[in-house]
Design a protein around this motif. Structure first.
Motif, PDB file in Angstrom:
ATOM      1  N   LYS A 149      37.851  50.150  54.028  1.00  0.00           N
ATOM      2  CA  LYS A 149      36.770  49.716  53.133  1.00  0.00           C
ATOM      3  C   LYS A 149      37.189  48.488  52.329  1.00  0.00           C
ATOM      4  N   ASP A 153      35.464  44.807  52.695  1.00  0.00           N
ATOM      5  CA  ASP A 153      34.850  44.166  51.523  1.00  0.00           C
ATOM      6  C   ASP A 153      35.542  42.839  51.208  1.00  0.00           C
ATOM      7  N   ARG A 190      31.863  52.468  54.584  1.00  0.00           N
ATOM      8  CA  ARG A 190      31.388  53.082  53.343  1.00  0.00           C
ATOM      9  C   ARG A 190      30.641  54.380  53.630  1.00  0.00           C
ATOM     10  N   ASP A 191      29.829  54.383  54.682  1.00  0.00           N
ATOM     11  CA  ASP A 191      29.078  55.590  55.020  1.00  0.00           C
ATOM     12  C   ASP A 191      29.981  56.689  55.565  1.00  0.00           C
ATOM     13  N   SER A 194      31.338  58.081  52.281  1.00  0.00           N
ATOM     14  CA  SER A 194      30.307  58.768  51.502  1.00  0.00           C
ATOM     15  C   SER A 194      28.940  58.374  52.049  1.00  0.00           C
ATOM     16  N   GLY A 196      25.387  57.287  52.772  1.00  0.00           N
ATOM     17  CA  GLY A 196      24.382  56.644  51.942  1.00  0.00           C
ATOM     18  C   GLY A 196      24.908  55.592  50.997  1.00  0.00           C
ATOM     19  N   SER A 197      26.221  55.358  51.008  1.00  0.00           N
ATOM     20  CA  SER A 197      26.813  54.393  50.070  1.00  0.00           C
ATOM     21  C   SER A 197      26.972  53.004  50.674  1.00  0.00           C
ATOM     22  N   ALA A 199      25.327  50.336  50.928  1.00  0.00           N
ATOM     23  CA  ALA A 199      24.939  49.133  50.171  1.00  0.00           C
ATOM     24  C   ALA A 199      24.762  49.479  48.697  1.00  0.00           C
ATOM     25  N   ASP A 200      25.718  50.219  48.146  1.00  0.00           N
ATOM     26  CA  ASP A 200      25.595  50.625  46.747  1.00  0.00           C
ATOM     27  C   ASP A 200      25.951  49.468  45.812  1.00  0.00           C
ATOM     28  N   SER A 201      25.919  49.736  44.519  1.00  0.00           N
ATOM     29  CA  SER A 201      26.101  48.675  43.527  1.00  0.00           C
ATOM     30  C   SER A 201      27.513  48.115  43.483  1.00  0.00           C
ATOM     31  N   THR A 202      28.466  48.789  44.103  1.00  0.00           N
ATOM     32  CA  THR A 202      29.825  48.236  44.152  1.00  0.00           C
ATOM     33  C   THR A 202      29.958  47.208  45.268  1.00  0.00           C
TER      34      THR A 202
END
Length: 238
Positions: A149, A153, A190-191, A194, A196-197, A199-202
């Motif tokens: 991850k 990123d 990311r998925d 976790s 569903g994560s 495209a989260d805010s991080t």
């Protein structure tokens, strides 16, 4: 040694205000040969400023201008390729068939990216880099996916930050195609961590944008995973 995730978090704090379709390696490299082989690699001059590259002013010189940026990307793809190759060579305990298949796809993508830059650069390519993955537990799923991850990123932010430094339109076009693949990787990893994560805010800010980092910021984080020293003092900054 701090983990890559911890280094990223620290740098982001300091700044305060950066796979569903399979890409076939052979076809990617064929595109690379057709699209780039005929384009001359011309380096634009850039003054050295060792004060702006602390810890990154000795070792393998990435070069200047577009050559330097391509070598910068090549160095990062070497790092990612080596990581995923190690993951697949010795899969973590309890890995599922589905996860092994997905991570194998990512490995193949990263190796294709690495070979693309090596071929595009030709005689201007830097040497193969030695990596240091001593802080990663390749037998542990959490360690592997957390590192994956952070690498993905970091890669997305690296391409986003370097785009404005590329002068040759063809190189910018291909960089855009590669960063979109890296973003797919980042979302998938990311998925896996976790659901569903992706495209989260991080990862995505309030404007719906991914982050961007300068080459120096990226290499400062990445150098902990490289035995080979990198000299980035000739890279363009604007």
């Amino acid at each position: 040694m701090k983990s890559l995730q911890e280094q990223e978090t620290e740098l982001l704090h300091q700044e305060s205000g950066i796979l569903t379709a399979k890409l076939q390696r052979r076809s990617f490299l064929q595109y690379a040969g057709a699209g780039v082989a005929g384009v001359a690699l011309i380096a634009a001059g850039c003054k050295k400023d060792h004060n702006n590259t602390p810890g990154l002013d000795t070792g393998v010189d990435l070069g200047s201008g577009d050559i330097g940026i391509l070598n910068y990307a090549y160095a990062l793809e070497q790092l990612e390729g080596a990581f995923y190759a190690a993951v697949i060579a010795s899969p973590y305990t309890g890995i599922s068939t589905a996860e092994l298949s997905l991570l194998t796809d990512i490995r193949d993508h990263e190796l294709a990216h690495r070979e693309f830059f090596k071929k595009a650069l030709g005689a201007g390519a830097i040497v193969g880099l030695d990596v240091n993955f001593s802080s990663i537990n390749f037998a542990d799923r959490t360690s592997v996916l957390t590192t994956a991850k952070a690498f993905e990123d970091l890669g997305v932010s690296a391409y986003n930050g370097a785009g404005k430094l590329i002068k040759t339109a063809k190189y910018l076009e291909v960089a855009g195609k590669i960063v979109s693949v890296e973003a797919r990787h980042a979302a998938l990893i990311r998925d896996l961590i976790s659901n569903g994560s992706f495209a989260d805010s991080t990862a995505v800010d309030a404007n719906g944008l991914d982050g961007a980092r300068t080459p120096i910021q990226v290499l400062t984080i990445a150098k902990a995973y490289l035995k080979t020293q990198i000299n980035a003092s000739n890279l363009p900054t604007s």
